[in-house]
Scaffold this motif. Structure first.
Motif, mmCIF file in Angstrom:
data_model
loop_
_atom_site.group_PDB
_atom_site.id
_atom_site.type_symbol
_atom_site.label_atom_id
_atom_site.label_comp_id
_atom_site.label_asym_id
_atom_site.label_seq_id
_atom_site.Cartn_x
_atom_site.Cartn_y
_atom_site.Cartn_z
ATOM 1 N N GLN A 189 74.030 71.518 35.670
ATOM 2 C CA GLN A 189 73.165 70.438 35.215
ATOM 3 C C GLN A 189 73.031 69.348 36.274
ATOM 4 O O GLN A 189 71.948 68.771 36.447
ATOM 5 C CB GLN A 189 73.712 69.852 33.922
ATOM 6 C CG GLN A 189 73.567 70.780 32.712
ATOM 7 C CD GLN A 189 74.208 70.213 31.460
ATOM 8 O OE1 GLN A 189 75.068 69.326 31.531
ATOM 9 N NE2 GLN A 189 73.805 70.721 30.303
ATOM 10 N N MET A 190 74.136 69.089 37.000
ATOM 11 C CA MET A 190 74.087 68.096 38.066
ATOM 12 C C MET A 190 73.148 68.544 39.178
ATOM 13 O O MET A 190 72.347 67.757 39.695
ATOM 14 C CB MET A 190 75.488 67.860 38.621
ATOM 15 C CG MET A 190 75.555 66.811 39.726
ATOM 16 S SD MET A 190 77.195 66.712 40.492
ATOM 17 C CE MET A 190 77.262 68.302 41.325
ATOM 18 N N LEU A 191 73.224 69.850 39.543
ATOM 19 C CA LEU A 191 72.343 70.366 40.582
ATOM 20 C C LEU A 191 70.879 70.284 40.156
ATOM 21 O O LEU A 191 70.001 69.933 40.951
ATOM 22 C CB LEU A 191 72.711 71.820 40.909
ATOM 23 C CG LEU A 191 74.053 72.051 41.615
ATOM 24 C CD1 LEU A 191 74.260 73.536 41.874
ATOM 25 C CD2 LEU A 191 74.102 71.279 42.934
ATOM 26 N N ILE A 192 70.620 70.624 38.897
ATOM 27 C CA ILE A 192 69.251 70.549 38.377
ATOM 28 C C ILE A 192 68.754 69.112 38.406
ATOM 29 O O ILE A 192 67.622 68.822 38.814
ATOM 30 C CB ILE A 192 69.183 71.123 36.948
ATOM 31 C CG1 ILE A 192 69.452 72.635 36.980
ATOM 32 C CG2 ILE A 192 67.826 70.845 36.319
ATOM 33 C CD1 ILE A 192 69.617 73.253 35.609
ATOM 34 N N ALA A 193 69.622 68.174 37.990
ATOM 35 C CA ALA A 193 69.236 66.758 37.971
ATOM 36 C C ALA A 193 68.952 66.248 39.385
ATOM 37 O O ALA A 193 67.998 65.499 39.608
ATOM 38 C CB ALA A 193 70.338 65.923 37.320
ATOM 39 N N ARG A 194 69.793 66.680 40.334
ATOM 40 C CA ARG A 194 69.569 66.259 41.719
ATOM 41 C C ARG A 194 68.260 66.817 42.250
ATOM 42 O O ARG A 194 67.517 66.132 42.953
ATOM 43 C CB ARG A 194 70.728 66.717 42.598
ATOM 44 C CG ARG A 194 71.996 65.885 42.450
ATOM 45 C CD ARG A 194 73.059 66.337 43.433
ATOM 46 N NE ARG A 194 74.256 65.513 43.341
ATOM 47 C CZ ARG A 194 75.352 65.722 44.055
ATOM 48 N NH1 ARG A 194 75.402 66.758 44.907
ATOM 49 N NH2 ARG A 194 76.404 64.932 43.930
ATOM 50 N N GLY A 195 67.980 68.072 41.932
ATOM 51 C CA GLY A 195 66.722 68.673 42.364
ATOM 52 C C GLY A 195 65.523 67.937 41.782
ATOM 53 O O GLY A 195 64.544 67.657 42.482
ATOM 54 N N GLN A 196 65.606 67.607 40.495
ATOM 55 C CA GLN A 196 64.516 66.871 39.864
ATOM 56 C C GLN A 196 64.376 65.476 40.465
ATOM 57 O O GLN A 196 63.253 64.978 40.625
ATOM 58 C CB GLN A 196 64.767 66.790 38.355
ATOM 59 C CG GLN A 196 64.651 68.134 37.640
ATOM 60 C CD GLN A 196 65.036 68.043 36.179
ATOM 61 O OE1 GLN A 196 65.744 67.126 35.755
ATOM 62 N NE2 GLN A 196 64.577 68.998 35.389
ATOM 63 N N ARG A 236 65.149 64.637 43.566
ATOM 64 C CA ARG A 236 64.530 64.774 44.887
ATOM 65 C C ARG A 236 63.025 64.984 44.765
ATOM 66 O O ARG A 236 62.239 64.406 45.519
ATOM 67 C CB ARG A 236 65.170 65.943 45.648
ATOM 68 C CG ARG A 236 66.536 65.621 46.236
ATOM 69 C CD ARG A 236 66.937 66.666 47.257
ATOM 70 N NE ARG A 236 67.104 67.971 46.653
ATOM 71 C CZ ARG A 236 68.241 68.433 46.176
ATOM 72 N NH1 ARG A 236 69.333 67.684 46.227
ATOM 73 N NH2 ARG A 236 68.322 69.642 45.650
ATOM 74 N N ILE A 237 62.634 65.821 43.799
ATOM 75 C CA ILE A 237 61.211 66.078 43.607
ATOM 76 C C ILE A 237 60.489 64.792 43.195
ATOM 77 O O ILE A 237 59.412 64.463 43.706
ATOM 78 C CB ILE A 237 61.007 67.179 42.549
ATOM 79 C CG1 ILE A 237 61.526 68.526 43.088
ATOM 80 C CG2 ILE A 237 59.535 67.303 42.170
ATOM 81 C CD1 ILE A 237 61.558 69.626 42.055
ATOM 82 N N GLY A 238 61.115 64.058 42.255
ATOM 83 C CA GLY A 238 60.509 62.810 41.808
ATOM 84 C C GLY A 238 60.412 61.785 42.921
ATOM 85 O O GLY A 238 59.390 61.101 43.061
ATOM 86 N N ARG A 239 61.478 61.711 43.722
ATOM 87 C CA ARG A 239 61.473 60.746 44.822
ATOM 88 C C ARG A 239 60.429 61.121 45.868
ATOM 89 O O ARG A 239 59.727 60.256 46.396
ATOM 90 C CB ARG A 239 62.857 60.699 45.466
ATOM 91 C CG ARG A 239 62.974 59.687 46.598
ATOM 92 C CD ARG A 239 64.382 59.646 47.139
ATOM 93 N NE ARG A 239 64.493 58.713 48.248
ATOM 94 C CZ ARG A 239 65.597 58.507 48.938
ATOM 95 N NH1 ARG A 239 66.700 59.160 48.621
ATOM 96 N NH2 ARG A 239 65.619 57.649 49.945
ATOM 97 N N ARG A 240 60.313 62.421 46.142
ATOM 98 C CA ARG A 240 59.325 62.874 47.121
ATOM 99 C C ARG A 240 57.914 62.567 46.642
ATOM 100 O O ARG A 240 57.045 62.147 47.427
ATOM 101 C CB ARG A 240 59.489 64.385 47.356
ATOM 102 C CG ARG A 240 58.684 64.915 48.524
ATOM 103 C CD ARG A 240 59.151 64.271 49.808
ATOM 104 N NE ARG A 240 58.273 64.602 50.912
ATOM 105 C CZ ARG A 240 58.349 64.040 52.092
ATOM 106 N NH1 ARG A 240 59.243 63.113 52.322
ATOM 107 N NH2 ARG A 240 57.516 64.375 53.053
ATOM 108 N N ALA A 241 57.674 62.798 45.355
ATOM 109 C CA ALA A 241 56.356 62.508 44.795
ATOM 110 C C ALA A 241 56.049 61.017 44.888
ATOM 111 O O ALA A 241 54.925 60.620 45.208
ATOM 112 C CB ALA A 241 56.290 62.975 43.345
ATOM 113 N N ALA A 242 57.063 60.183 44.620
ATOM 114 C CA ALA A 242 56.869 58.733 44.691
ATOM 115 C C ALA A 242 56.570 58.292 46.124
ATOM 116 O O ALA A 242 55.704 57.438 46.354
ATOM 117 C CB ALA A 242 58.106 58.011 44.159
#
Length: 257
Positions: free
Chosen positions: A70-77, A79-85
Motif C-alpha cells: 500500500q505504501m508503494l502504491i501510495a508513493r506511485g500515486q 509521484r504521478i500526482g506531483r508530476r501532473a501538477a
C-alpha cells in the motif's frame, strides 16, 4: 485470488486448532500413549497454542507485506500526482511568459518557473532554455531592461544549472549581477558593458566578442573562460579577480580597482 485462498486456509487452520487437529497431531508422538488424561489435555492445549501463535505470526507478516504494498502504491500515486501538477504549472508559466499585454503575468510566469526549478530539478534544463530565450528576446531593444526581463535574469543567475545559460547576443548593458552564477554560460557577443559582475562566477563561459567595457569584474572568476575578441577597456578588476591562464588584463585595457 491468492490472498483469498490464504485467508481461507488460515480460517480453516484456526477452526481445526479448536477441533480435533491438536489430538491428531499428538497421535504422531511415540510418547502420546504414555500420557495420562490430564497430561494429554495439557499437551493438546500446548499444540493448540502453538498453532494459534503460528497463525498470528503469519497474519503479522501478511499485514506487513500488505502495508508495504500500500505504501508503494501510495508513493506511485503521489509521484504521478506531483508530476501532473508540475506539468500543469509548467504549461501555465509558459503561457504567462508569452503574454504580450500584461507585465504582471509575465512576472508571474518568471517566478513560477523559479518555483518549479526548486520543486523539480529534472525540469531545470528546460527552464534554463526557456528563460534564456525570454531574456534574449526581451533584452534586444535600447534603453533599460524591462522589469520582467530583469526578473528572468535574476532567476537565471541565482543558481547553477545543469546546462549552460544561453544569453548570446543579448543586450544586458548596465545590469546588476553581483555574484551571478554563469559558469559555462554562452555569452558570445553579449553586451555586458557597464554591468556589475562583482564576485560573479564566469568560469568556462564563452565571452568571445562580448562587450565588457566598464564592467565591474572585481572578485569575478573568469578561469577557463573564452575571451577572444572581448572588449574590456575600462573594465574594473582587483587582485581577487581570476583570469584564464596566460591572460594579461592590463593589455586589454582593464583597470585595477
Amino acid at each position: 485470488m491468492s490472498i483469498g485462498l490464504a485467508a481461507t486456509a488460515l480460517v480453516m487452520l484456526v477452526a481445526a486448532a479448536f477441533g480435533s487437529l491438536p489430538s491428531w497431531l499428538l497421535g504422531f508422538s511415540p510418547a502420546a500413549a504414555r500420557l495420562g488424561a490430564n497430561e494429554q489435555i495439557l499437551a493438546e492445549g500446548a499444540i493448540r497454542t502453538a498453532l494459534l501463535q503460528a497463525v498470528g505470526g503469519i497474519l503479522l507478516v501478511f499485514g506487513a507485506v500488505t502495508a508495504w504494498r500500500q505504501m508503494l502504491i501510495a508513493r506511485g500515486q503521489q509521484r504521478i500526482g506531483r508530476r501532473a501538477a508540475v506539468t500543469e504549472a509548467f504549461a501555465k508559466a509558459v503561457e504567462q511568459l508569452a503574454n504580450d499585454d500584461a507585465v504582471a503575468l509575465r512576472l508571474g510566469g518568471v517566478y513560477a518557473m523559479d518555483r518549479i526549478a526548486d520543486d523539480d530539478p529534472t525540469e531545470r534544463p528546460r527552464i534554463a532554455e526557456i528563460l534564456s530565450a525570454f531574456v534574449r528576446d526581451g533584452a534586444c531593444a535600447d534603453g533599460e531592461l524591462p522589469r520582467d526581463v530583469r526578473a528572468g535574469l535574476q532567476v537565471l543567475t541565482r543558481r547553477d544549472w545543469t546546462v549552460g545559460v544561453d544569453l548570446a547576443g543579448a543586450r544586458l548593458t548596465g545590469a546588476r549581477l553581483p555574484t551571478a552564477r554563469l559558469a559555462n554560460a554562452f555569452l558570445a557577443g553579449t553586451d555586458l558593458s557597464d554591468t556589475t559582475l562583482r564576485g560573479a562566477v564566469l568560469r568556462g563561459a564563452d565571452l568571445s566578442d562580448a562587450d565588457l567595457r566598464r564592467a565591474d569584474l572585481s572578485a569575478a572568476d573568469l578561469r577557463e573562460a573564452t575571451l577572444a575578441g572581448a572588449r574590456l577597456s575600462a573594465a574594473v578588476a582587483d587582485a581577487s579577480t581570476r583570469w584564464p591562464d596566460g591572460f594579461v588584463p592590463a593589455e586589454h585595457g582593464v583597470r585595477s580597482g
